[in-house]
Enzyme design. Structure first.
Site, PDB file in Angstrom:
ATOM      1  N   GLY A  17       1.146  -1.403  -0.032  1.00  0.00           N
ATOM      2  CA  GLY A  17      -0.004   0.204  -0.165  1.00  0.00           C
ATOM      3  C   GLY A  17       1.258   1.345   0.566  1.00  0.00           C
ATOM      4  O   GLY A  17       2.047   1.235  -0.576  1.00  0.00           O
TER       5      GLY A  17
ATOM      6  N   ASP B 234     -10.697   6.245   6.441  1.00  0.00           N
ATOM      7  CA  ASP B 234     -10.196   5.492   5.566  1.00  0.00           C
ATOM      8  C   ASP B 234     -11.006   4.487   5.455  1.00  0.00           C
ATOM      9  O   ASP B 234     -10.248   3.042   5.304  1.00  0.00           O
ATOM     10  CB  ASP B 234      -8.471   5.525   5.381  1.00  0.00           C
ATOM     11  CG  ASP B 234      -8.391   5.112   4.186  1.00  0.00           C
ATOM     12  OD1 ASP B 234      -8.879   5.214   2.692  1.00  0.00           O
ATOM     13  OD2 ASP B 234      -6.493   4.401   4.090  1.00  0.00           O
TER      14      ASP B 234
END
Length: 433
Positions: free
Chosen positions: A89, A214
């Site tokens: 990520g 998020d």
């Protein structure tokens, strides 16, 4: 009023390994209408009352985190081999590893090890944030942080985090990756309920509010029993203190999941998470991502596409994930869509709290499981099946109508035959001399 940004300062080379990252003042700043740290995180030093912030809570619990050496984690992953890599990520790569228990006794423990890329201060701030939050937060629906590694050596800065290993990867994998078996309807509902309970805990279950910032399917990890746990707290922030309505921050997150009011103003509230949750609810129903560029233009943005199929309309079933093969409750699906719509209301204050969302989901699941089989089987019928059923009914009615007409014609024929026979008999009698 002064606010402070904090950073980790490693003193392992001079004073040995510490039980937790040391927080030290660096600089001050102030936002347009709320006092906070430069990375957007509200700390108790900015508070107008005695409410503790994450940093104070962290200092109490930091000793629970295990401090790993870099060599220990390098060996656990066979030198961070690509064969051990299980994800990646913005933060860096994630590896599967095996470590010894803290006391050195017993079998090795399988863990997930996240390694910071090491380039840029932003990644470092997210690392500190994640250590702080997950060092404090404990809940069945939040991933558990076991420890960390922080080394400033000749080879540069090394920052790593060690988590419990989540065997079934993420909700994103199971929803959208065709290599995985189809995620059943009931399992989807249980997963999204657990995620809602995790968010509700962050918003309302602590002495300080935490805004996740998020929420998306890739951050919902699944254990061996497919129980969900929220992960990746690098963008998390403390909510506004007493007397404040929001936190002002730089806009960050993932495109397609961030609330429009947050994007437009930079004003962050817990209802920003609620919006993101509404997006994921529609992903659960449709089996589609919030944005899919490979679809026709009118179908690329999920929220715009589903507006064409309101929850109460006859064509609502057209949005449902075809991989479910009609194995779901249509009534429950409609209720979930209405719940998603409430989460996606334009005005943030009109959206429900996450605790209300979780309660509603729980009720939908309960009602769905208690429904009678005949009702559920009817509700689960897809549009194609309804059309086929309609055609069958039309055929049956046509057949009945045809039989009625033939019977009527037969009676008319009998009546005509009788009249003809009578006329013939009269004619015959008239010919007799």
């Amino acid at each position: 009023m002064k606010c402070f940004q904090y950073y980790f300062k490693d003193k392992s080379r001079s004073r040995g390994q510490r039980s937790a990252p040391e927080l030290k003042q660096r600089s001050t700043t102030k936002t347009d209408d709320s006092s906070c740290t430069t990375d957007g995180m509200i700390n108790s030093s900015c508070s107008e009352n005695s409410q503790r912030g994450i940093s104070e809570m962290y200092e109490e619990k930091a000793h629970n985190l295990r401090v790993f050496s870099f060599s220990e984690l390098r060996n656990a992953t066979n030198g961070f081999s690509r064969l051990f890599k299980i994800g990646e990520g913005g933060f860096g790569n994630v590896y599967k590893g095996s470590i010894k228990p803290a006391d050195g006794e017993g079998d090795p423990i399988v863990v997930a090890i996240k390694k910071l890329n090491g380039d840029g201060f932003q990644g470092h701030k997210q690392w500190v944030t994640e250590v702080q939050f997950l060092g404090v937060l404990e809940h069945p629906n939040l991933v558990k942080l076991l420890g960390y590694c922080a080394v400033d050596g000749e080879r540069g800065i090394q920052r790593l985090l060690v988590y419990e290993f989540m065997r079934n990867k993420s909700l994103d994998d199971h929803l959208f990756n065709k290599a995985y078996p189809v995620l059943p309807w009931k399992t989807r509902l249980q997963i999204i309920l657990g995620a809602a309970q995790g968010l509700a805990f962050l918003h309302e279950g602590l002495e300080v509010q935490v805004i996740y910032r998020d929420f998306k399917t890739s951050n919902v990890l699944l254990d061996e029993d497919l129980k969900p746990k929220l992960s990746d707290f690098g963008l998390a922030r403390e909510g506004p203190m007493a007397g404040r309505t929001h936190v002002s921050t730089a806009v960050v997150g993932t495109y397609g999941y961030a609330a429009p009011d947050y994007i437009e103003t930079g004003h962050l509230t817990a209802r920003s998470d609620v919006w993101s949750f509404g997006v994921v609810l529609y992903e659960i129903l449709t089996g589609r991502r919030s944005l899919e560029r490979n679809r026709p233009k009118v179908e690329q943005k999920l929220l715009e596409w589903v507006k064409q199929f309101p929850a109460d309309s006859k064509k609502f079933g057209l949005i449902m994930d075809p991989r479910l093969e009609n194995q779901y409750s249509m009534s429950a699906a409609r209720r979930i869509a209405r719940l998603a719509d409430s989460c996606l209301l334009k005005s943030a204050k009109d959206r429900p709290k996450m605790s209300q969302v979780a309660e509603t989901l729980e009720q939908i699941i309960q009602d769905s499981s208690e429904g009678s089989p005949s009702k559920n089987s009817f509700e689960a019928t897809g549009n194609d099946d309804l059309i086929d059923s309609s055609k069958k009914l039309d055929h049956v009615e046509a057949s009945k109508s045809w039989k009625r007409r033939m019977a009527h014609l037969a009676k008319l024929s009998e009546h005509v035959d009788d009249a003809s026979r009578r006329r013939f008999a009269i004619m015959q009698r008239a010919k007799v001399p």
